[in-house]
Design a protein around this motif. Structure first.
Motif, PDB file in Angstrom:
ATOM      1  N   PRO A 106       3.574   2.822  -6.896  1.00  0.00           N
ATOM      2  CA  PRO A 106       3.985   1.430  -6.683  1.00  0.00           C
ATOM      3  C   PRO A 106       3.305   0.820  -5.457  1.00  0.00           C
ATOM      4  N   LEU A 107       2.025   0.474  -5.601  1.00  0.00           N
ATOM      5  CA  LEU A 107       1.275   0.016  -4.421  1.00  0.00           C
ATOM      6  C   LEU A 107       1.114  -1.503  -4.360  1.00  0.00           C
ATOM      7  N   GLY A 108       1.828  -2.242  -5.227  1.00  0.00           N
ATOM      8  CA  GLY A 108       1.796  -3.704  -5.128  1.00  0.00           C
ATOM      9  C   GLY A 108       1.174  -4.391  -6.331  1.00  0.00           C
ATOM     10  N   ILE A 113      -2.789  -5.066 -10.957  1.00  0.00           N
ATOM     11  CA  ILE A 113      -3.803  -5.803 -11.732  1.00  0.00           C
ATOM     12  C   ILE A 113      -5.122  -5.028 -11.786  1.00  0.00           C
ATOM     13  N   LEU A 114      -5.414  -4.358 -10.700  1.00  0.00           N
ATOM     14  CA  LEU A 114      -6.646  -3.565 -10.646  1.00  0.00           C
ATOM     15  C   LEU A 114      -6.662  -2.450 -11.700  1.00  0.00           C
ATOM     16  N   GLU A 217     -10.453  -4.853  -4.995  1.00  0.00           N
ATOM     17  CA  GLU A 217     -10.872  -3.497  -4.610  1.00  0.00           C
ATOM     18  C   GLU A 217     -11.030  -3.355  -3.105  1.00  0.00           C
ATOM     19  N   LYS A 218     -11.330  -4.494  -2.452  1.00  0.00           N
ATOM     20  CA  LYS A 218     -11.555  -4.430  -0.992  1.00  0.00           C
ATOM     21  C   LYS A 218     -10.295  -4.780  -0.194  1.00  0.00           C
ATOM     22  N   THR A 219      -9.187  -5.095  -0.926  1.00  0.00           N
ATOM     23  CA  THR A 219      -7.987  -5.572  -0.220  1.00  0.00           C
ATOM     24  C   THR A 219      -7.162  -4.412   0.331  1.00  0.00           C
ATOM     25  N   ASN A 225       3.574  -3.838   3.117  1.00  0.00           N
ATOM     26  CA  ASN A 225       2.691  -2.677   3.014  1.00  0.00           C
ATOM     27  C   ASN A 225       2.167  -2.463   1.586  1.00  0.00           C
ATOM     28  N   GLU A 226       2.046  -3.563   0.820  1.00  0.00           N
ATOM     29  CA  GLU A 226       1.545  -3.478  -0.557  1.00  0.00           C
ATOM     30  C   GLU A 226       0.184  -4.162  -0.670  1.00  0.00           C
ATOM     31  N   ILE A 227      -0.584  -3.769  -1.669  1.00  0.00           N
ATOM     32  CA  ILE A 227      -1.865  -4.455  -1.925  1.00  0.00           C
ATOM     33  C   ILE A 227      -1.533  -5.755  -2.632  1.00  0.00           C
ATOM     34  N   GLN A 228      -1.675  -6.849  -1.906  1.00  0.00           N
ATOM     35  CA  GLN A 228      -1.195  -8.144  -2.379  1.00  0.00           C
ATOM     36  C   GLN A 228      -2.291  -8.914  -3.119  1.00  0.00           C
ATOM     37  N   LEU A 229      -1.934  -9.425  -4.278  1.00  0.00           N
ATOM     38  CA  LEU A 229      -2.836 -10.297  -5.023  1.00  0.00           C
ATOM     39  C   LEU A 229      -3.232 -11.494  -4.160  1.00  0.00           C
ATOM     40  N   THR A 230      -2.242 -12.037  -3.441  1.00  0.00           N
ATOM     41  CA  THR A 230      -2.477 -13.209  -2.597  1.00  0.00           C
ATOM     42  C   THR A 230      -3.620 -12.983  -1.601  1.00  0.00           C
ATOM     43  N   ASP A 231      -3.682 -11.781  -1.015  1.00  0.00           N
ATOM     44  CA  ASP A 231      -4.731 -11.513  -0.022  1.00  0.00           C
ATOM     45  C   ASP A 231      -6.110 -11.515  -0.688  1.00  0.00           C
ATOM     46  N   ALA A 232      -6.180 -11.010  -1.924  1.00  0.00           N
ATOM     47  CA  ALA A 232      -7.460 -11.027  -2.646  1.00  0.00           C
ATOM     48  C   ALA A 232      -7.840 -12.473  -2.996  1.00  0.00           C
ATOM     49  N   ILE A 233      -6.842 -13.291  -3.340  1.00  0.00           N
ATOM     50  CA  ILE A 233      -7.126 -14.710  -3.663  1.00  0.00           C
ATOM     51  C   ILE A 233      -7.684 -15.412  -2.415  1.00  0.00           C
TER      52      ILE A 233
END
Ligand code: G1P
Length: 290
Positions: A106-108, A113-114, A217-219, A225-233
């Motif tokens: 459960p990493l976000g 999506i990845l 992939e770079k986020t 502490n999750e890999i956020q879609l928002t940060d990639a956007i």
């Protein structure tokens, strides 16, 4: 280019809805008589999507079962029941297919999506968060597909949210506040209300150009502490156009108990069989409170 692929991230824990979601996926909670995920899938099918990609996880087996043809139509059933069973076996039409992938950790949302990367190829794709149920005359995905005409750009649905709720959303800034489609200039995941760049928050409907995957992939892990879609956007919009889309429709946050109850009341009131009886009941109930 026609967009065919849609991703449903359904591996999340649904912790806001415990204990109901301890062993049942939140996406299987019914609004009136249909699970949330079925509303999302029907919205996608109506918008012309054919490749339905589910990112599932532990305790989510019921979702896969739900879209199987599993009801036996025996000769003993009444005509009404036969019809209902037939419909239930045909939620997914023959021109569409379901693809089930697992998110093992459960990493976000971004990480979920990845997981779809191997089946997305280099095509644009949509993402639907099933706990955002949107009651609209024309489905929001259909509205977005009609407004999307360039496979280099991305489209994100937004709505006005109360200032104190900013910390529940991806909050955006745009370069214009008049049109119903505006170019995004900033996005922040779950900011403190004083740090929100506007009153507009992201709702769970997105259309992405394929470039988003390399940014995902770079986020690094962000909020919670999750890999956020928002940060990639946020990284994507530095290099490719991303637009905010103000949809027509009423959105219910069905990952939240109160939002879910509101959705049930509103959709039940629209029900042809018992809507007016429910309205009478509610009126009497209100009257009895003086
Ligand atoms: C997710 C997104 C957030 C968005 C929200 C809409 O958050 O990360 O940007 O505003 O969905 O429902 P979640 O509700 O999964 O925490």
């Amino acid at each position: 280019m026609k967009i065919k692929k849609v991703v449903f991230p359904v591996a999340g824990h649904g912790s806001r809805f415990l204990p109901a979601t301890k062993a049942t996926p939140k996406e299987m909670l019914p609004v009136v008589d249909k699970p949330l995920i079925q509303y999302a899938v029907e919205e996608a099918l109506d918008a012309g999507f054919t490749d339905l990609i589910f990112i599932t996880g532990k305790t989510k087996r019921a979702i896969t079962d739900h879209f199987d043809q599993s009801l036996e139509i025996s000769a003993n059933l009444t005509e009404d029941k036969k019809q209902l069973f037939q419909q239930m076996n045909n939620i997914i039409p023959s021109h569409a297919s379901c693809i089930y992938l697992r998110q093992g950790e459960p990493l976000g949302l971004g990480h979920a999506i990845l997981q779809a990367k191997p089946v997305l190829g280099d095509e644009p794709f949509a993402v639907v968060l099933a706990d955002d149920l949107i009651d609209a005359e024309k489905g929001v995905l259909r509205q977005m597909v009609e407004n999307y005409d360039d496979n280099q750009s991305s489209l994100i649905s937004v709505q006005k949210v109360a200032k104190q709720d900013a910390s529940q959303y991806g909050m955006i800034a745009t370069n214009d506040n008049k049109l119903n489609m505006q170019k995004l200039t900033n996005i922040i995941e779950k900011p403190h209300p004083n740090e929100a760049p506007s009153d507009f928050g992201v709702v769970g409907r997105y259309i992405f150009s394929n470039h988003i995957l390399s940014f995902l992939e770079k986020t690094n892990p962000g909020a919670g502490n999750e890999i956020q879609l928002t940060d990639a956007i946020k990284s994507l919009l530095q290099e490719f156009p991303v637009y905010a889309y103000h949809f027509d429709g009423v959105r219910y946050d069905c990952g939240d108990k109160l939002g879910f109850i509101k959705a049930n009341i509103e959709l039940a009131l629209k029900n042809k069989v018992f809507g007016s009886e429910l309205l009478d009941y509610l009126k009497k109930r209100l009257a009895s409170w003086g």
